[in-house]
Motif scaffolding. Structure first.
Motif, PDB file in Angstrom:
ATOM      1  N   ILE A 144      53.352   2.476  37.607  1.00  0.00           N
ATOM      2  CA  ILE A 144      54.246   1.620  37.268  1.00  0.00           C
ATOM      3  C   ILE A 144      55.460   2.020  37.757  1.00  0.00           C
ATOM      4  N   LYS A 201      72.009 -13.900  35.018  1.00  0.00           N
ATOM      5  CA  LYS A 201      70.871 -14.275  35.730  1.00  0.00           C
ATOM      6  C   LYS A 201      70.154 -15.584  35.699  1.00  0.00           C
ATOM      7  N   LEU A 208      60.592 -14.667  33.699  1.00  0.00           N
ATOM      8  CA  LEU A 208      60.129 -13.429  33.711  1.00  0.00           C
ATOM      9  C   LEU A 208      58.804 -13.266  34.499  1.00  0.00           C
ATOM     10  N   GLU A 227      48.051  -1.731  34.624  1.00  0.00           N
ATOM     11  CA  GLU A 227      49.652  -1.763  34.508  1.00  0.00           C
ATOM     12  C   GLU A 227      50.053  -2.091  33.139  1.00  0.00           C
ATOM     13  N   VAL A 281      69.566  -4.306  33.121  1.00  0.00           N
ATOM     14  CA  VAL A 281      69.071  -5.503  32.921  1.00  0.00           C
ATOM     15  C   VAL A 281      68.052  -5.528  31.798  1.00  0.00           C
ATOM     16  N   MET A 339      56.505   1.590  41.092  1.00  0.00           N
ATOM     17  CA  MET A 339      57.074   0.102  41.498  1.00  0.00           C
ATOM     18  C   MET A 339      58.499  -0.061  41.632  1.00  0.00           C
ATOM     19  N   HIS A 340      59.166   0.731  40.760  1.00  0.00           N
ATOM     20  CA  HIS A 340      60.747   0.819  40.450  1.00  0.00           C
ATOM     21  C   HIS A 340      61.474   1.457  41.395  1.00  0.00           C
ATOM     22  N   TYR A 346      71.767 -11.573  29.300  1.00  0.00           N
ATOM     23  CA  TYR A 346      71.205 -11.780  30.482  1.00  0.00           C
ATOM     24  C   TYR A 346      71.233 -12.932  31.033  1.00  0.00           C
ATOM     25  N   TYR A 368      68.287  -8.279  28.693  1.00  0.00           N
ATOM     26  CA  TYR A 368      67.201  -9.100  28.558  1.00  0.00           C
ATOM     27  C   TYR A 368      66.929  -8.941  27.209  1.00  0.00           C
ATOM     28  N   LEU A 369      66.739  -7.842  26.425  1.00  0.00           N
ATOM     29  CA  LEU A 369      66.220  -7.686  24.986  1.00  0.00           C
ATOM     30  C   LEU A 369      67.134  -7.929  24.101  1.00  0.00           C
TER      31      LEU A 369
HETATM   32  C1  HEM Z   1      53.187  -5.458  32.117  1.00  0.00           C
HETATM   33  C2  HEM Z   1      53.616  -4.688  33.088  1.00  0.00           C
HETATM   34  C3  HEM Z   1      54.990  -4.733  33.694  1.00  0.00           C
HETATM   35  C4  HEM Z   1      55.325  -4.205  34.665  1.00  0.00           C
HETATM   36  C5  HEM Z   1      54.333  -3.312  35.758  1.00  0.00           C
HETATM   37  C6  HEM Z   1      56.753  -4.496  35.082  1.00  0.00           C
HETATM   38  C7  HEM Z   1      57.418  -3.837  36.165  1.00  0.00           C
HETATM   39  C8  HEM Z   1      58.520  -4.309  36.511  1.00  0.00           C
HETATM   40  C9  HEM Z   1      59.288  -3.812  37.816  1.00  0.00           C
HETATM   41  C10 HEM Z   1      58.650  -3.186  38.935  1.00  0.00           C
HETATM   42  C11 HEM Z   1      60.453  -4.647  37.897  1.00  0.00           C
HETATM   43  C12 HEM Z   1      61.775  -4.570  38.947  1.00  0.00           C
HETATM   44  C13 HEM Z   1      62.692  -3.490  38.623  1.00  0.00           C
HETATM   45  C14 HEM Z   1      63.704  -2.851  39.599  1.00  0.00           C
HETATM   46  O1  HEM Z   1      63.910  -3.917  40.302  1.00  0.00           O
HETATM   47  O2  HEM Z   1      63.976  -1.827  39.646  1.00  0.00           O
HETATM   48  C15 HEM Z   1      60.631  -5.234  36.566  1.00  0.00           C
HETATM   49  C16 HEM Z   1      62.070  -6.093  36.053  1.00  0.00           C
HETATM   50  C17 HEM Z   1      61.823  -6.574  34.917  1.00  0.00           C
HETATM   51  N1  HEM Z   1      61.100  -6.445  33.803  1.00  0.00           N
HETATM   52 FE1  HEM Z   1      59.314  -5.774  33.920  1.00  0.00          FE
HETATM   53  N2  HEM Z   1      57.266  -5.128  34.029  1.00  0.00           N
HETATM   54  C18 HEM Z   1      56.078  -5.404  33.093  1.00  0.00           C
HETATM   55  C19 HEM Z   1      56.408  -6.231  32.121  1.00  0.00           C
HETATM   56  C20 HEM Z   1      57.497  -6.729  31.622  1.00  0.00           C
HETATM   57  C21 HEM Z   1      57.723  -7.067  30.262  1.00  0.00           C
HETATM   58  C22 HEM Z   1      56.735  -7.187  29.080  1.00  0.00           C
HETATM   59  C23 HEM Z   1      58.971  -7.420  30.059  1.00  0.00           C
HETATM   60  C24 HEM Z   1      59.808  -7.867  29.001  1.00  0.00           C
HETATM   61  C25 HEM Z   1      60.390  -7.341  28.179  1.00  0.00           C
HETATM   62  C26 HEM Z   1      59.701  -6.902  31.318  1.00  0.00           C
HETATM   63  C27 HEM Z   1      61.056  -7.128  31.542  1.00  0.00           C
HETATM   64  C28 HEM Z   1      61.601  -7.031  32.879  1.00  0.00           C
HETATM   65  C29 HEM Z   1      62.853  -7.386  33.322  1.00  0.00           C
HETATM   66  C30 HEM Z   1      63.974  -8.046  32.308  1.00  0.00           C
HETATM   67  C31 HEM Z   1      63.487  -7.120  34.397  1.00  0.00           C
HETATM   68  C32 HEM Z   1      64.436  -7.412  35.240  1.00  0.00           C
HETATM   69  C33 HEM Z   1      64.278  -8.802  36.003  1.00  0.00           C
HETATM   70  C34 HEM Z   1      65.680  -9.365  36.512  1.00  0.00           C
HETATM   71  O3  HEM Z   1      65.837  -8.665  37.774  1.00  0.00           O
HETATM   72  O4  HEM Z   1      66.361 -10.136  36.043  1.00  0.00           O
HETATM   73  N3  HEM Z   1      58.849  -6.493  32.214  1.00  0.00           N
HETATM   74  N4  HEM Z   1      59.437  -5.009  35.950  1.00  0.00           N
END
Ligand code: HEM
Length: 142
Positions: free
Chosen positions: A40, A73, A78, A91, A54, A43-44, A69, A58-59
Motif C-alpha cells: 500500500i 475538495k 472517498l 490492503e 489531506v 500506491m502512494h 477538507y 479530512y480527519l
Molecule cells: C483500505 C485501504 C486504503 C488504501 C490502500 C488507501 C490508499 C490511498 C491512496 C493510495 C491514496 C492516494 C494518496 C496520494 O495521492 O498520494 C489515498 C488517498 C486518501 N485516502 Fe486512502 N486508502 C485506504 C483507506 C482509507 C480510509 C479508511 C480513509 C479514511 C479515513 C482514507 C482516506 C484518504 C483520504 C482523505 C485521501 C485523500 C483523498 C483526496 O485526494 O481528497 N483512505 N488513499
C-alpha cells in the motif's frame, strides 16, 4: 440542574488538531516502515507531505472539527476517490495495522480510541473495491 445536553465531538475527545496531526504522522511512519504495508505504501507518491496534509484535513472534519477538507475538495466521495487503487482484504488489513498502531501511540482516551477504531474499520472495509467485496455486485472496477 441544567437539562441542556453537552455534546462533545470526537474531535475534542481525541485532543483536537494536535492529536490528529500526530496520528497522521504516526500512521504514515508505519506505512513507510512496516513490511506488511509495503504494497500500500507503493500506491502512494514517494513524497507523502501532500497526502498527509489531506488526511489531516479530512480527519479533522470527519471527527466533527473544523471543515478543512470540504472547503478545498468538496464532497469527500472517498470510495470513488480510491477506485484507482486495488483495495482488497490484504490492503484493507495493512491500512488498519498502520492506523491501529498510530491510534495506540497517539490517542490517550481509551473509549475514544475504541470508537474511532470501530468507525475507521468500517470505513476501510467499505473502501474495498475488488470482486470479494460484498458491497459490489461481484465486479472489480477499474
Ligand atoms: C483500505 C485501504 C486504503 C488504501 C490502500 C488507501 C490508499 C490511498 C491512496 C493510495 C491514496 C492516494 C494518496 C496520494 O495521492 O498520494 C489515498 C488517498 C486518501 N485516502 Fe486512502 N486508502 C485506504 C483507506 C482509507 C480510509 C479508511 C480513509 C479514511 C479515513 C482514507 C482516506 C484518504 C483520504 C482523505 C485521501 C485523500 C483523498 C483526496 O485526494 O481528497 N483512505 N488513499
Amino acid at each position: 440542574m441544567s437539562d441542556v445536553a453537552v455534546q462533545i465531538s470526537m474531535f475534542e475527545r481525541l485532543g483536537g488538531a494536535v492529536t490528529i496531526d500526530r496520528l497522521v504522522e504516526a500512521f504514515y511512519r508505519r506505512m513507510d516502515t512496516l513490511e506488511q504495508a509495503r504494497d500500500i505504501r507503493a500506491m502512494h507518491a514517494s513524497d507523502l507531505s501532500a497526502t498527509k496534509n489531506v488526511l489531516k484535513r479530512y480527519l479533522c472534519e470527519w471527527t466533527g472539527g473544523p471543515k478543512l477538507y470540504s472547503v478545498e475538495k468538496g464532497h469527500p466521495r472517498l470510495r470513488q476517490r480510491h477506485m484507482g487503487f486495488k483495495i482488497g482484504n490484504a490492503e484493507r488489513d495493512a491500512w488498519l495495522v498502520c492506523m491501529r498502531g498510530a491510534l495506540e501511540e497517539t490517542v490517550d482516551d481509551e473509549a475514544a480510541r475504541r470508537e474511532i477504531d470501530e468507525a475507521l474499520t468500517k470505513l476501510a472495509d467499505w473502501m474495498r473495491n475488488q470482486a470479494d467485496n460484498p458491497h459490489d455486485s461481484g465486479q472489480a472496477r477499474p
